[in-house]
Design a protein around this motif. Structure first.
Motif, PDB file in Angstrom:
ATOM      1  N   GLY A  52      -9.287 -12.501 -16.934  1.00 24.45           N
ATOM      2  CA  GLY A  52      -8.705 -12.199 -15.633  1.00 24.45           C
ATOM      3  C   GLY A  52      -7.194 -12.199 -15.601  1.00 24.45           C
ATOM      4  O   GLY A  52      -6.597 -11.878 -14.572  1.00 24.45           O
ATOM      5  N   VAL A  53      -6.550 -12.566 -16.702  1.00 26.06           N
ATOM      6  CA  VAL A  53      -5.092 -12.543 -16.792  1.00 26.06           C
ATOM      7  C   VAL A  53      -4.706 -11.439 -17.765  1.00 26.06           C
ATOM      8  O   VAL A  53      -5.219 -11.387 -18.889  1.00 26.06           O
ATOM      9  CB  VAL A  53      -4.525 -13.889 -17.261  1.00 26.06           C
ATOM     10  CG1 VAL A  53      -2.997 -13.825 -17.383  1.00 26.06           C
ATOM     11  CG2 VAL A  53      -4.937 -15.010 -16.316  1.00 26.06           C
ATOM     12  N   SER A  54      -3.809 -10.551 -17.340  1.00 28.20           N
ATOM     13  CA  SER A  54      -3.415  -9.402 -18.160  1.00 28.20           C
ATOM     14  C   SER A  54      -1.914  -9.417 -18.420  1.00 28.20           C
ATOM     15  O   SER A  54      -1.152 -10.040 -17.688  1.00 28.20           O
ATOM     16  CB  SER A  54      -3.809  -8.089 -17.468  1.00 28.20           C
ATOM     17  OG  SER A  54      -5.203  -8.033 -17.245  1.00 28.20           O
ATOM     18  N   ARG A  55      -1.525  -8.703 -19.465  1.00 27.25           N
ATOM     19  CA  ARG A  55      -0.112  -8.547 -19.804  1.00 27.25           C
ATOM     20  C   ARG A  55       0.242  -7.065 -19.766  1.00 27.25           C
ATOM     21  O   ARG A  55      -0.530  -6.224 -20.243  1.00 27.25           O
ATOM     22  CB  ARG A  55       0.182  -9.122 -21.192  1.00 27.25           C
ATOM     23  CG  ARG A  55       1.675  -9.264 -21.508  1.00 27.25           C
ATOM     24  CD  ARG A  55       1.914  -9.749 -22.940  1.00 27.25           C
ATOM     25  NE  ARG A  55       1.250 -10.992 -23.247  1.00 27.25           N
ATOM     26  CZ  ARG A  55       1.751 -12.200 -23.008  1.00 27.25           C
ATOM     27  NH1 ARG A  55       2.940 -12.316 -22.429  1.00 27.25           N
ATOM     28  NH2 ARG A  55       1.066 -13.280 -23.325  1.00 27.25           N
ATOM     29  N   VAL A  56       1.387  -6.738 -19.185  1.00 25.90           N
ATOM     30  CA  VAL A  56       1.818  -5.336 -19.112  1.00 25.90           C
ATOM     31  C   VAL A  56       2.235  -4.880 -20.510  1.00 25.90           C
ATOM     32  O   VAL A  56       3.117  -5.480 -21.118  1.00 25.90           O
ATOM     33  CB  VAL A  56       2.990  -5.170 -18.135  1.00 25.90           C
ATOM     34  CG1 VAL A  56       3.452  -3.715 -18.105  1.00 25.90           C
ATOM     35  CG2 VAL A  56       2.586  -5.627 -16.730  1.00 25.90           C
ATOM     36  N   PRO A  57       1.606  -3.834 -21.054  1.00 20.76           N
ATOM     37  CA  PRO A  57       2.003  -3.357 -22.372  1.00 20.76           C
ATOM     38  C   PRO A  57       3.391  -2.726 -22.360  1.00 20.76           C
ATOM     39  O   PRO A  57       3.877  -2.259 -21.313  1.00 20.76           O
ATOM     40  CB  PRO A  57       0.937  -2.298 -22.704  1.00 20.76           C
ATOM     41  CG  PRO A  57      -0.174  -2.538 -21.745  1.00 20.76           C
ATOM     42  CD  PRO A  57       0.457  -3.094 -20.517  1.00 20.76           C
ATOM     43  N   ALA A  58       4.027  -2.694 -23.511  1.00 20.62           N
ATOM     44  CA  ALA A  58       5.303  -2.000 -23.648  1.00 20.62           C
ATOM     45  C   ALA A  58       5.156  -0.553 -23.207  1.00 20.62           C
ATOM     46  O   ALA A  58       4.150   0.101 -23.482  1.00 20.62           O
ATOM     47  CB  ALA A  58       5.767  -2.058 -25.107  1.00 20.62           C
ATOM     48  N   GLY A  59       6.164  -0.066 -22.498  1.00 17.90           N
ATOM     49  CA  GLY A  59       6.143   1.320 -22.042  1.00 17.90           C
ATOM     50  C   GLY A  59       5.269   1.567 -20.838  1.00 17.90           C
ATOM     51  O   GLY A  59       5.050   2.727 -20.467  1.00 17.90           O
ATOM     52  N   HIS A  60       4.750   0.531 -20.201  1.00 19.97           N
ATOM     53  CA  HIS A  60       3.867   0.668 -19.047  1.00 19.97           C
ATOM     54  C   HIS A  60       4.414  -0.093 -17.842  1.00 19.97           C
ATOM     55  O   HIS A  60       5.348  -0.881 -17.956  1.00 19.97           O
ATOM     56  CB  HIS A  60       2.464   0.147 -19.384  1.00 19.97           C
ATOM     57  CG  HIS A  60       1.709   1.006 -20.336  1.00 19.97           C
ATOM     58  ND1 HIS A  60       2.082   1.159 -21.653  1.00 19.97           N
ATOM     59  CD2 HIS A  60       0.585   1.765 -20.167  1.00 19.97           C
ATOM     60  CE1 HIS A  60       1.224   1.980 -22.265  1.00 19.97           C
ATOM     61  NE2 HIS A  60       0.323   2.357 -21.386  1.00 19.97           N
ATOM     62  N   ARG A  61       3.816   0.148 -16.699  1.00 18.57           N
ATOM     63  CA  ARG A  61       4.144  -0.575 -15.481  1.00 18.57           C
ATOM     64  C   ARG A  61       2.879  -0.698 -14.639  1.00 18.57           C
ATOM     65  O   ARG A  61       1.879  -0.012 -14.891  1.00 18.57           O
ATOM     66  CB  ARG A  61       5.234   0.139 -14.695  1.00 18.57           C
ATOM     67  CG  ARG A  61       4.858   1.521 -14.211  1.00 18.57           C
ATOM     68  CD  ARG A  61       6.035   2.225 -13.582  1.00 18.57           C
ATOM     69  NE  ARG A  61       5.748   3.632 -13.335  1.00 18.57           N
ATOM     70  CZ  ARG A  61       6.691   4.544 -13.113  1.00 18.57           C
ATOM     71  NH1 ARG A  61       7.970   4.198 -13.108  1.00 18.57           N
ATOM     72  NH2 ARG A  61       6.367   5.804 -12.899  1.00 18.57           N
ATOM     73  N   LEU A  62       2.948  -1.560 -13.637  1.00 19.25           N
ATOM     74  CA  LEU A  62       1.833  -1.721 -12.713  1.00 19.25           C
ATOM     75  C   LEU A  62       1.972  -0.750 -11.554  1.00 19.25           C
ATOM     76  O   LEU A  62       3.040  -0.643 -10.951  1.00 19.25           O
ATOM     77  CB  LEU A  62       1.786  -3.150 -12.177  1.00 19.25           C
ATOM     78  CG  LEU A  62       1.126  -4.211 -13.066  1.00 19.25           C
ATOM     79  CD1 LEU A  62       1.198  -5.563 -12.377  1.00 19.25           C
ATOM     80  CD2 LEU A  62      -0.309  -3.844 -13.373  1.00 19.25           C
ATOM     81  N   ASN A  63       0.879  -0.090 -11.236  1.00 17.68           N
ATOM     82  CA  ASN A  63       0.820   0.796 -10.077  1.00 17.68           C
ATOM     83  C   ASN A  63      -0.007   0.103  -9.005  1.00 17.68           C
ATOM     84  O   ASN A  63      -1.171  -0.230  -9.225  1.00 17.68           O
ATOM     85  CB  ASN A  63       0.180   2.126 -10.485  1.00 17.68           C
ATOM     86  CG  ASN A  63       0.180   3.137  -9.368  1.00 17.68           C
ATOM     87  OD1 ASN A  63       0.415   2.806  -8.211  1.00 17.68           O
ATOM     88  ND2 ASN A  63      -0.103   4.392  -9.704  1.00 17.68           N
ATOM     89  N   SER A 111       0.842  -1.195   0.000  1.00 16.84           N
ATOM     90  CA  SER A 111       0.000   0.000   0.000  1.00 16.84           C
ATOM     91  C   SER A 111       0.872   1.237   0.000  1.00 16.84           C
ATOM     92  O   SER A 111       1.932   1.276   0.606  1.00 16.84           O
ATOM     93  CB  SER A 111      -0.900   0.006   1.240  1.00 16.84           C
ATOM     94  OG  SER A 111      -0.119   0.004   2.415  1.00 16.84           O
ATOM     95  N   GLY A 112       0.415   2.239  -0.736  1.00 15.97           N
ATOM     96  CA  GLY A 112       1.061   3.538  -0.683  1.00 15.97           C
ATOM     97  C   GLY A 112       2.390   3.633  -1.396  1.00 15.97           C
ATOM     98  O   GLY A 112       3.136   4.579  -1.174  1.00 15.97           O
ATOM     99  N   GLU A 113       2.711   2.701  -2.265  1.00 17.42           N
ATOM    100  CA  GLU A 113       3.969   2.837  -2.995  1.00 17.42           C
ATOM    101  C   GLU A 113       3.792   2.308  -4.406  1.00 17.42           C
ATOM    102  O   GLU A 113       2.930   1.484  -4.699  1.00 17.42           O
ATOM    103  CB  GLU A 113       5.101   2.073  -2.297  1.00 17.42           C
ATOM    104  CG  GLU A 113       4.902   0.570  -2.228  1.00 17.42           C
ATOM    105  CD  GLU A 113       6.106  -0.140  -1.647  1.00 17.42           C
ATOM    106  OE1 GLU A 113       7.211   0.098  -2.138  1.00 17.42           O
ATOM    107  OE2 GLU A 113       5.924  -0.929  -0.703  1.00 17.42           O
ATOM    108  N   LEU A 114       4.612   2.825  -5.307  1.00 16.41           N
ATOM    109  CA  LEU A 114       4.587   2.405  -6.704  1.00 16.41           C
ATOM    110  C   LEU A 114       5.641   1.334  -6.904  1.00 16.41           C
ATOM    111  O   LEU A 114       6.805   1.537  -6.613  1.00 16.41           O
ATOM    112  CB  LEU A 114       4.892   3.599  -7.614  1.00 16.41           C
ATOM    113  CG  LEU A 114       4.871   3.306  -9.114  1.00 16.41           C
ATOM    114  CD1 LEU A 114       3.461   3.000  -9.564  1.00 16.41           C
ATOM    115  CD2 LEU A 114       5.418   4.503  -9.885  1.00 16.41           C
ATOM    116  N   VAL A 115       5.213   0.164  -7.367  1.00 18.65           N
ATOM    117  CA  VAL A 115       6.144  -0.934  -7.597  1.00 18.65           C
ATOM    118  C   VAL A 115       6.275  -1.144  -9.102  1.00 18.65           C
ATOM    119  O   VAL A 115       5.293  -1.454  -9.774  1.00 18.65           O
ATOM    120  CB  VAL A 115       5.652  -2.224  -6.918  1.00 18.65           C
ATOM    121  CG1 VAL A 115       6.611  -3.373  -7.214  1.00 18.65           C
ATOM    122  CG2 VAL A 115       5.529  -2.009  -5.425  1.00 18.65           C
TER     123      VAL A 115
END
Length: 512
Positions: A74-85, A8-12
């Motif tokens: 329900g399963v996703s892939r991180v697009p190029a140039g993106h990240r998970l927040n 919680s509260g941080e960008l990984v």
């Protein structure tokens, strides 16, 4: 599979900024908030995970499934140039990198040429560091030939180079590969793919992917990598990226021609369009080309890029069953493309990028990250070989962002700077040759090889029982259209066959 509790509260950031999707990053979030991560989508699914009908529709549209969607619900892939927040109640995607084009106004060609060659050599040098022989794909085009030559520059000896040929008129480029190999002192390994090779390998290659994948040049890439592995190679250098960074695809020139229409005064356009776009005008030979030009030029980007989309040209309602279409949004691909087009312009500084640069960045997502990189990654993984992409080195990416537009597309001359900067290094025959690549003569081979025809026919007839593709379309495709234009309709046969082969190995009982 990595198990990652949501903080919680941080960008990984799951990885460093990845403009080209060189690494596959998938995730699934459980109901309790736990996030699971893996490189492959099928590692995050089981036999009970539903398939996503929209993803299957987008496969037929794009010939791959563009991220963030995967074939598994329900399963996703991180697009190029993106990240998970991970801030908030559930993970969300955010832009981690977007192109910021800053074309130089005053440039010295000689200085840029030296910088470019130095960066290329340094990138290749980093890519070949480590144990094992320096080796590369070699199609005979400018990119792979440049990589082969830079291996000699960086290491002092010729590369092990691996090429694929085809016994089919208009498809074989082996003479250029041999020319490059001689010019740069490569140890050249050449293999001619046969229809029997396809019959043997298509099920294996289709099933090796974590979701349906339809880029037909994956088979030549796999055979290159397989030959390399047999020769004791553990890492191959690929030439992907040169066209997309430096303006080498024919559509860039084509779109520039269409862009000129916007400079036509509005009153004149208002007179031309009612005349040229009226029904039946395309049957008048003298007006046919003018009508086609106006029809396409008046469509804004990026929608214009899909006017020759195979699924759209064949007719969505003609190809797909109504019951399947009720489950999908047929406008979904258009919306996806518009979002990528917006991303391609989101890194602008003082002024928005030119249409050319924006189109290049758009291709970094669709051509590279969603198609060509997964193709090479999947082919080399299956063969047991690592891969590196020296053309996509961060320093070379940054260099390309500073090149003036007319250094990429000079008039209608494709990637002018790249070719002129390497003139004298590459043989002139390779610099001046038409663009080709690892095109597969699948359609022509279907007409004359009984085993390949049987594999394709059985696959498509089986697909026709799943409630997704109309059996009448499949019958017409195989019995009539394929013989009329094997190159064009053969692509659709390939797309459907690879889908069915994936189904048979991953979800044999799936039905709409």
């Amino acid at each position: 599979m990595n198990r990652h509790p949501t903080p919680s509260g941080e960008l990984v950031d799951l990885a460093d900024a990845d403009p080209f999707g060189l690494q596959s990053r998938c995730w699934r979030r459980d109901a309790d908030g736990t996030v699971h991560q893996a490189a492959r989508a099928d590692s995050l699914a089981d036999r009970h995970t539903p398939l996503d009908a929209q993803a299957l529709f987008e496969y037929l549209y794009f010939h791959c499934i563009p991220s963030p969607r995967t074939v598994f619900a329900g399963v996703s892939r991180v697009p190029a140039g993106h990240r998970l927040n991970f801030q908030g109640a559930q993970p969300s995607l955010e832009v981690a990198w977007a192109p910021r084009f800053r074309p130089a106004e005053k440039v010295s060609f000689e200085a840029l040429r030296e910088e470019f060659r130095t960066l290329l050599k340094a990138s290749v040098q980093r890519a070949i560091a480590g144990d094992g022989p320096a080796a590369c794909f070699l199609s005979g085009g400018t990119d792979s030939s440049t990589v082969a030559g830079m291996i000699r520059e960086a290491s002092g000896s010729g590369a092990l180079a691996f090429s694929i040929g085809f016994e089919a008129d208009g498809y074989d480029e082996m003479e250029y590969a041999r020319l490059a190999a001689r010019h740069f002192g490569c140890e050249h390994h050449a293999y001619y793919i046969t229809p029997d090779d396809l019959v043997r390998s298509i099920p294996e290659v289709a099933g090796s992917y974590d979701q349906p994948f339809g880029n037909s040049s994956v088979l030549p890439a796999y055979y290159c990598a397989f030959q390399a592995r047999q020769a004791g190679v553990s890492r191959l250098l690929a030439g992907d990226g040169g066209d997309e960074l430096y303006g080498g695809n024919a559509r860039y020139a084509k779109q520039r021609v269409f862009g000129h229409y916007q400079s036509v005064p509005a009153p004149l356009r208002s007179m031309l369009e009612p005349l040229l776009l009226q029904p039946g005008i395309s049957r008048v030979p003298i007006l046919k080309k003018a009508a086609s030009y106006v029809e396409q030029a008046r469509v804004p980007m990026p929608d214009r890029l899909q006017m020759y989309n195979l699924l759209l040209r064949l007719g969505i309602d003609e190809v797909l069953e109504p019951g399947f279409l009720h489950q999908v949004d047929v406008q979904g691909p258009t919306q996806h493309q518009r979002e990528v087009w917006a991303w391609a312009g989101s890194g602008a500084m003082a002024t928005p990028p030119s249409e050319l640069n924006r189109t290049l960045a758009y291709d970094w997502r669709y051509t590279l990250a969603e198609s060509d990189i997964p193709k090479v990654r999947g082919a080399t993984t299956l063969a047991g070989v690592e891969v590196a992409y020296p053309m996509l080195d961060p320093a070379l990416l940054e260099f390309s962002l500073h090149l003036p537009d007319d250094y990429k597309l000079n008039g209608l001359k494709l990637r002018w700077f790249f070719k002129e900067a390497l003139r004298g290094f590459l043989p002139d025959e390779i610099i001046n040759k038409p663009k080709h690549g690892f095109g597969l003569p699948f359609g022509p081979w279907l007409l004359r090889h009984a085993g390949l025809r049987a594999l394709a026919t059985d696959s498509l007839l089986s697909l026709g029982t799943r409630g997704m593709v109309r059996p009448t379309f499949i019958n017409n495709l195989l019995s009539q259209h394929l013989a009329e234009h094997p190159g064009y309709y053969g692509e659709m046969v390939w797309i459907l066959m690879m889908l069915e082969q994936w189904f048979q190995q991953h979800r044999p009982s799936w039905r709409v």
